[in-house]
Each structure stands twice: as structure tokens, then as C-alpha cells.
Design a protein around this motif. Structure first.
Motif, mmCIF file in Angstrom:
data_model
loop_
_atom_site.group_PDB
_atom_site.id
_atom_site.type_symbol
_atom_site.label_atom_id
_atom_site.label_comp_id
_atom_site.label_asym_id
_atom_site.label_seq_id
_atom_site.Cartn_x
_atom_site.Cartn_y
_atom_site.Cartn_z
ATOM 1 N N ALA A 116 -0.724 -32.325 23.070
ATOM 2 C CA ALA A 116 -0.660 -30.905 22.758
ATOM 3 C C ALA A 116 -1.999 -30.245 23.066
ATOM 4 O O ALA A 116 -3.001 -30.936 23.321
ATOM 5 N N VAL A 118 -4.049 -26.121 22.306
ATOM 6 C CA VAL A 118 -3.855 -24.757 21.827
ATOM 7 C C VAL A 118 -4.655 -23.806 22.719
ATOM 8 O O VAL A 118 -5.720 -24.148 23.220
ATOM 9 N N TYR A 159 -7.542 -24.728 14.104
ATOM 10 C CA TYR A 159 -6.675 -25.563 14.939
ATOM 11 C C TYR A 159 -7.162 -27.013 14.984
ATOM 12 O O TYR A 159 -6.352 -27.940 15.012
ATOM 13 N N TYR A 214 -5.283 -30.451 16.506
ATOM 14 C CA TYR A 214 -5.411 -30.259 17.961
ATOM 15 C C TYR A 214 -6.717 -30.851 18.462
ATOM 16 O O TYR A 214 -7.761 -30.690 17.834
ATOM 17 N N ARG A 245 9.498 -24.308 25.541
ATOM 18 C CA ARG A 245 8.601 -25.422 25.219
ATOM 19 C C ARG A 245 9.289 -26.778 25.351
ATOM 20 O O ARG A 245 8.655 -27.780 25.686
ATOM 21 N N ASP A 286 -0.914 -26.920 27.427
ATOM 22 C CA ASP A 286 -0.803 -25.774 26.510
ATOM 23 C C ASP A 286 0.568 -25.846 25.837
ATOM 24 O O ASP A 286 1.397 -24.947 25.979
ATOM 25 N N SER A 301 2.033 -26.283 22.101
ATOM 26 C CA SER A 301 1.626 -26.324 20.702
ATOM 27 C C SER A 301 2.875 -26.337 19.844
ATOM 28 O O SER A 301 3.996 -26.282 20.356
ATOM 29 N N SER A 302 2.692 -26.380 18.540
ATOM 30 C CA SER A 302 3.838 -26.369 17.639
ATOM 31 C C SER A 302 4.476 -24.982 17.638
ATOM 32 O O SER A 302 3.831 -23.992 17.984
ATOM 33 N N ARG A 333 2.526 -22.309 15.830
ATOM 34 C CA ARG A 333 1.281 -21.732 16.335
ATOM 35 C C ARG A 333 1.486 -20.243 16.658
ATOM 36 O O ARG A 333 0.610 -19.439 16.430
ATOM 37 N N GLN A 374 3.362 -30.795 16.041
ATOM 38 C CA GLN A 374 2.393 -31.736 16.611
ATOM 39 C C GLN A 374 1.716 -32.471 15.473
ATOM 40 O O GLN A 374 1.552 -31.933 14.389
ATOM 41 N N GLY A 419 -2.551 -33.939 17.457
ATOM 42 C CA GLY A 419 -2.631 -33.497 18.844
ATOM 43 C C GLY A 419 -1.560 -34.092 19.756
ATOM 44 O O GLY A 419 -1.675 -33.981 20.982
#
Ligand code: OSB
Ligand code: MG
Length: 367
Positions: A133, A135, A153, A158, A299, A316, A318-319, A322, A335, A338
Motif C-alpha cells: 500500500a 498513501v 498515516y 503506511y 481499487r 498508491d 490505500s484503505s 483513507r 491495509q 502497509g
């Protein structure tokens, strides 16, 4: 397989906080959810990630909606497709419009994988059980505010952070983050905010040990990017410039950078993403998967892409949390340390959350 009907939903999902790039600020993610049905009751999901206005590429959400409704989907319905790779042939008389085409390409891949009872990642040739992952953080009001955002983050797990930069919000911002986090995988994305005359400013960034600088110059400046790369130690990564396989080939020949951000939507979908990562791999270029502040449907396709062997750097991806209070998929993407697990269930591996879709849909069409 044959697609018998299609549904489209224009959706505006509010962002938890505004996202600022060198070209402006966004407060919601406006996109199109595409649902394709075959005659056997299977359905495939795709997202058209084009932004509301054409600041990032020439396409915008409503141009894509019209093209999908009036041209692309009517050309797709009831055609026999052995595999999604054949879509390029079906659409070869329509130039560009990659994000509209990507919605169809990705939805066809999801449907194709579901028909084979296979995970999407496996269907496209993915090899990883989890993807890395990362951010992306928009331009903040001050270096201190940026350090505070990065800290949140990093605390969430992350391990790679991308920071948006522009002239006047670059060295001091990144230096503040580097001082606080000496070993963090840190990179910058300029979204074309610089010109070659800024080379000295960008050279100062070499001292900060960034993983890469993404798209410093204009999207059509492959020659200038090659010049700039020769003046920098930090690898350049191209995003907006890489519209497809031919642009990736030109970048490699010219030496316009050493890394490619493969955004599945920008290149026209998973079929094209697969080809570009194979080319990059054959030429020893690193790749990673970029995002469009996409919903979970976008995603999910990104996670599948990032599981391909050519995606060698953190993404890039992310959850769901985010960007959004509520995502349109269930379960939401999460995530941990990370890493994001690649789903093993058939197709994209997530279900749609219809309550959220109906809450934020502004227009729908059936074709
Ligand atoms: O250049 O990657 C970009 C967001 C808006 C416009 C351009 C870009 C971005 C991002 C978002 O960096 C990445 C993500 O989806 O997390
Ligand atoms: Mg970018």
C-alpha cells in the motif's frame, strides 16, 4: 461471453477531507460505476475514474458517460468475446477516452474471472498474495501540517508516503518530513507543475533521498523529461505522460525516466496495464500502480494489477477509509502494516454496497 445489458450510475462520494494538487482542490470523488450483465446471470463491475473536470487528462466524467452510453456500450452489447483482450479490436475506431474504455475493460475482466470461478488477480496473471500500500497526501498549508498528516498515516501502518508538490511548496515541505522520518519511503508528485528552468530547484531534492519524483514536467514533454533525468540523481517517474504502450516505449528509448506509474484507468484498463508492465519488465524499469482517488471498485482492479510481477514498487493503493467515510464495496479495503491482501474470491473479490450506491447516485442509465 456476451454482454446482454449494462447499467451505469453517476456517483459523487464525499471525500473525508479536501485533496489539493498543483492544479486545484477536490472535495468529492465523482465517478461512474458500470455493471455489465451476461446472459447467465453473472455481472461484472468497472469504474470510470475520469474526474469531474478535465484537469488531469482530457477526459471528464460526463464526457465518458455520454461516450459509454451512446457509443461504447451499444458497440459492446451482444458481441461474442472470447476474452477481454479482444475489446481493443472492438473499439479501435474510437480514439483516446481511455478511462471510459477502462470501465468496460475492467468490468469485462471481472465478469470473465467470475465465469471461470477465478480471482481477478489470477485471471490477469497476478502472482502476489499481498500488495504494498501507499498513501498520497495533497498539498498542505505548511510544512508542519504536512509532517502532522504524514505522522497520522505512518502511525496507521503506511510505509510509503507520496507528497504532492508545486513551486513554493516543495523542498522545505519534503525536508521537514525527511527530518522527522529519516528512513520513510518518501516520494514527490508534481503533476506537471515545473519546467526545465526549475532544474536547480529539483536538484536540491536529490539530497532528500526520495524514491522518485513523479511527473515534474508537462505530459507531452518526453524529450524534456529525458534532459531533466540526466541532471538528477533521483529517478523520475512518469504518470500523465504514459497514455499507453507507445508512450511507454518512447519513454524507454528516450530515457525520460526510470519508473512508470501505471494507472489502470489512464491506460485504458487491465488489458493495457498488463502489456505495459510486461514491456517495463523486459526493459528493467520499475512500475507501480497509481490511483484516481477511486472507489473500491477501481481499487479492486488496482489491487489485481499490482499483483502482476512487473509492479515492483509500493502503490498508491490505500484503505477505503483513507478517502471515504463509506465505500461502495463490502468488505471495505483495509491495509495492515502497509500491506493489502489480494482477494481470493471470484472476480474483484468484493460485493457492491447498494445502500451507499443509492445514497450517493445522482443519475442512472440502462443500456
Ligand atoms: O497524479 O496520481 C496523481 C489524485 C488526483 C489527481 C492526480 C493524482 C492523484 C493521486 C491520488 O495522487 C492517488 C490515490 O488515488 O490515492
Ligand atoms: Mg501522479
Amino acid at each position: 461471453m456476451k454482454i446482454s445489458t449494462a447499467e451505469m450510475y453517476k456517483i459523487s462520494l464525499p471525500l473525508r477531507s479536501p485533496f489539493k494538487t498543483s492544479f486545484g482542490q477536490m472535495t468529492s470523488k465523482d465517478f461512474i460505476l458500470l455493471v455489465l450483465h451476461d446472459q447467465n446471470g453473472n455481472c461484472g463491475y468497472g469504474e470510470c475514474s475520469a474526474f469531474a473536470t478535465p484537469f488531469y487528462t482530457e477526459e471528464f466524467r460526463d464526457s465518458a458517460y455520454l461516450l459509454l452510453k451512446d457509443t461504447l456500450l451499444p458497440a459492446l452489447l451482444n458481441q461474442e468475446l472470447a476474452a477481454p483482450d479482444q475489446l481493443a479490436g472492438l473499439f479501435n475506431k474510437i480514439r483516446g477516452n481511455h478511462m471510459a474504455k477502462a470501465a468496460i475493460d475492467n468490468a469485462c475482466w471481472d465478469l470473465f474471472a467470475k465465469r471461470q470461478h477465478q480471482a481477478l488477480a489470477k485471471a490477469i496473471g497476478g502472482v502476489k498474495r499481498q500488495v504494498t500500500a501507499g498513501v498520497s497526501i495533497g498539498i498542505q498549508p505548511s510544512p508542519g501540517a504536512l509532517v502532522a498528516a504524514v505522522s497520522t498515516y505512518v502511525a496507521a501502518g503506511y510505509q510509503r508516503v507520496k507528497v504532492k508538490i508545486k513551486p513554493g511548496a516543495d523542498y522545505a515541505y519534503l525536508k521537514a518530513v525527511r527530518d522527522q522520518f529519516p528512513r520513510l519511503e518518501l516520494m514527490a508528485d508534481a503533476n506537471s507543475a515545473y519546467t526545465l528552468s526549475d532544474a536547480a530547484t529539483l536538484q536540491r531534492l536529490d539530497a532528500l533521498k526520495l524514491l522518485m519524483i513523479e511527473q515534474p514536467l508537462a505530459a507531452d514533454d518526453l524529450v524534456q523529461h529525458a534532459k531533466l533525468q540526466r541532471e538528477l540523481r533521483t529517478p523520475l517517474c512518469l504518470d500523465e505522460s504514459i497514455t499507453g504502450l507507445a508512450a511507454a516505449q518512447a519513454m524507454i528509448q528516450l530515457g525520460s525516466g526510470r519508473i512508470i506509474n501505471i494507472k489502470v484507468s489512464r491506460v485504458g484498463g487491465l488489458s493495457a496495464a498488463k502489456q505495459i508492465q510486461a514491456l517495463a519488465r523486459a526493459n528493467q524499469l520499475d512500475c507501480w500502480c497509481g490511483g484516481m482517488l477511486g472507489s473500491g471498485v477501481a481499487r479492486a482492479a488496482d489491487i489485481a494489477a499490482a499483483s502482476l510481477p512487473g509492479f515492483t514498487l509500493p502503490n498508491d493503493i490505500s484503505s477505503s477509509q483513507r478517502y471515504f467515510e463509506k465505500d461502495i464495496i463490502t468488505p471495505e479495503i483495509t491495509q495492515e502494516n502497509g500491506k493489502i491482501m489480494v482477494p481470493t474470491a471470484a472476480g474483484i473479490g468484493y460485493d457492491l454496497n447498494w445502500a451507499v450506491i443509492h445514497q450517493y447516485a445522482t443519475e442512472t442509465a440502462t443500456i
